[in-house]
Design an enzyme around this catalytic site. Structure first.
Site, short mmCIF file in Angstrom:
data_model
loop_
_atom_site.label_atom_id
_atom_site.label_comp_id
_atom_site.label_asym_id
_atom_site.label_seq_id
_atom_site.Cartn_x
_atom_site.Cartn_y
_atom_site.Cartn_z
N ARG A 184 -12.84 -3.59 -7.53
CA ARG A 184 -12.79 -4.67 -6.57
C ARG A 184 -13.76 -5.02 -5.76
O ARG A 184 -14.68 -3.30 -5.55
CB ARG A 184 -11.91 -3.96 -5.79
CG ARG A 184 -10.47 -3.58 -5.99
CD ARG A 184 -9.61 -3.30 -4.88
NE ARG A 184 -10.21 -2.38 -4.14
CZ ARG A 184 -9.16 -1.81 -2.68
NH1 ARG A 184 -8.71 -2.76 -2.19
NH2 ARG A 184 -10.57 -1.32 -1.44
N ASP B 10 1.52 -5.47 7.23
CA ASP B 10 0.97 -4.68 7.38
C ASP B 10 -0.93 -5.66 6.86
O ASP B 10 -0.29 -6.20 5.87
CB ASP B 10 0.89 -3.37 5.65
CG ASP B 10 -0.57 -3.54 5.80
OD1 ASP B 10 -1.74 -3.62 6.56
OD2 ASP B 10 -0.38 -1.43 5.33
N TYR C 85 -10.28 -0.40 10.22
CA TYR C 85 -11.75 0.22 10.05
C TYR C 85 -11.90 -0.81 9.01
O TYR C 85 -12.83 -0.49 8.40
CB TYR C 85 -11.58 1.32 9.84
CG TYR C 85 -10.21 1.85 8.73
CD1 TYR C 85 -10.46 1.88 7.21
CD2 TYR C 85 -9.44 2.68 9.57
CE1 TYR C 85 -9.39 1.99 6.55
CE2 TYR C 85 -8.09 3.08 8.55
CZ TYR C 85 -8.41 2.49 7.00
OH TYR C 85 -7.32 2.92 6.34
N LYS C 86 -11.48 -1.74 8.41
CA LYS C 86 -11.81 -2.68 7.14
C LYS C 86 -12.32 -3.56 8.17
O LYS C 86 -13.64 -3.87 8.45
CB LYS C 86 -10.66 -3.12 6.16
CG LYS C 86 -9.61 -1.99 5.61
CD LYS C 86 -8.49 -2.49 5.30
CE LYS C 86 -7.63 -1.34 4.63
NZ LYS C 86 -8.77 -0.22 3.71
N PHE D 75 1.45 -0.65 0.24
CA PHE D 75 -0.12 -0.18 -0.23
C PHE D 75 0.92 1.13 -0.10
O PHE D 75 1.82 1.10 0.50
CB PHE D 75 -0.96 -0.26 1.52
CG PHE D 75 -2.04 1.08 1.01
CD1 PHE D 75 -2.47 0.86 0.02
CD2 PHE D 75 -2.24 2.11 1.63
CE1 PHE D 75 -4.34 1.86 -0.12
CE2 PHE D 75 -2.88 2.97 1.85
CZ PHE D 75 -4.38 2.34 0.48
#
Length: 412
Positions: free
Chosen positions: A371, A198, A223-224, A127
């Site tokens: 996605r 990560d 938050y995912k 990322f």
């Protein structure tokens, strides 16, 4: 291979051992939510919990809430819950700050363990914020550290005795490709290299085994798949063997050995707490606590099985229903994939906007990827059928050519 229909997908839902978990979430009527890999859905318990923290704890108890309600202990308490999801011990994980800041802190600590080496090794599927943090830290240190970026499948062969740290996202945010954590950790250990993982796209979506695979450091967001809400606090992992042997560069009062002694000189706490910085964001942590409670009683192996099954179903249905459109599968097939499926399309942004207008929410990643993320606790098999039916309609009618759907919003 026989053709699939919606009734078969409904039958899969009927036998799904995770089906009851869907009731733990608020899911808007008429919406198929396939973007939990960007922002998890709202747990039903969150609004009540936040209201209680605001009105009952903060409102009635004011500053006494730090002791009375254990606000001061939230970083470790929530860290212990996350530890169960990522193959770590309770005293190896703490909730604090953002993923980006935690990358900065842990990368700094890891580099200090190898002062004789200058290379930070990563891949082009990492990322971007992780890469930015590495670049900024290298510039700040001013000691000729260099970020080297290779293709994902070239990482393991590039690990050598000139590398200080391997910094990777376990699951590629664009394609869903999953690194072999155990193999990379083993190669790194043999070369005297430290690893920083990560887990933003893996924690909560699949079993992670940090200690079993020999990981040194890790970060992740709340938050995912952990369903902690927009901007939820992040977490970090430091293997116990490195906790007192390292020091992170941000000297904050919550990382001080005696924060309420208010000394003018910094002395770090022992253990994982030395990686704390500032005052815990209590409201955000209260919401994250609700997100973590959605995993109560859940077997992560079942989560992984369903995740793979959902992705395989989408790949099969797109091949069945959309063979004549300009879609190219960009994700691996099978266990090398995380919990998402991505397709390339020349007008991917507009295609996704057309899907969102139809109530199918996924997202877009430049330059051309659409996605679809699968959160097994609330995504159903019938949702995949309906999402593919909507995709087929969007492509067949070319409604994505509408100029309004081609205007880029600030968040894609």
């Amino acid at each position: 291979m026989s053709m699939l229909d919606r009734a078969q997908c409904e039958a899969l839902d009927a036998s799904d051992p995770l089906a009851a978990a869907r009731d733990r979430f608020h899911l808007p009527e008429g919406v198929i939510y396939l973007d939990g890999n960007s922002l998890g859905a709202l747990p039903k318990a969150t609004a009540r919990r936040i209201d209680d923290v605001i009105r009952g704890q903060w409102g009635d108890d004011l500053i006494t809430g730090w002791n009375k309600h254990g606000w001061v202990d939230l970083p470790r308490a929530l860290g212990a819950k996350i530890a169960k999801l990522i193959g770590a011990d309770a005293d190896e994980v703490v909730v604090c700050d953002s993923t980006s800041l935690n990358v900065f802190k842990l990368l700094s600590a890891a580099l200090a363990l190898r002062p004789d080496r200058r290379i930070i090794l990563s891949d082009n599927g990492n990322f971007p914020t992780d890469l930015y943090m590495a670049q900024g830290l290298a510039q700040l240190l001013g000691r000729d550290h260099r970020l080297e970026i290779v293709a994902p499948d070239a990482v393991i062969d590039r690990i050598g005795e000139d590398v200080a740290v391997v910094m990777l996202t376990e699951v590629d945010y664009r394609t869903g490709r999953r690194h072999d954590m155990a193999a990379i950790n083993a190669r790194a250990k043999a070369a005297g290299v430290h690893t920083l993982w990560d887990l933003a796209h893996s924690a909560g979506a699949l079993p992670v085994d940090l200690n079993g695979s020999g990981a040194d450091f890790a970060v992740g967001c709340g938050y995912k798949y952990l369903n902690g809400g927009p901007g939820a606090p992040a977490f970090l992992f430091v293997a116990r063997r490195w906790q007192d042997a390292t020091q992170q560069p941000l000297f904050g009062w919550f990382g001080h050995a005696a924060p309420f002694a208010f000394e003018t000189a910094y002395q770090p706490k022992s253990g994982i707490d030395r990686f704390l910085v500032g005052t815990p964001p209590v409201l955000g942590m209260a919401a994250l606590a609700c997100g973590l409670e959605t995993f109560d009683g859940i077997d992560l192996n079942l989560v992984r099985q369903k995740s793979l099954a959902l992705g395989d179903l989408m790949i099969r249905l797109v091949a069945q229903e959309c063979p004549d459109f300009d879609l190219a599968l960009a994700s691996p097939v099978g266990a090398e994939r995380g919990s998402q499926v991505s397709y390339a399309h020349p007008s991917g942004y507009a295609v996704m906007q057309a899907l969102i207008a139809r109530g199918v929410i996924g997202d877009f990643r430049a330059p051309n990827l659409i996605r679809f993320g699968f959160t097994p606790l609330y995504v159903r098999y019938r949702d995949i059928w309906d999402a593919v039916a909507a995709l087929k309609a969007v492509l067949a009618t070319a409604e994505w050519q509408n100029p309004a759907l081609n205007r880029r919003a600030a968040v894609t």
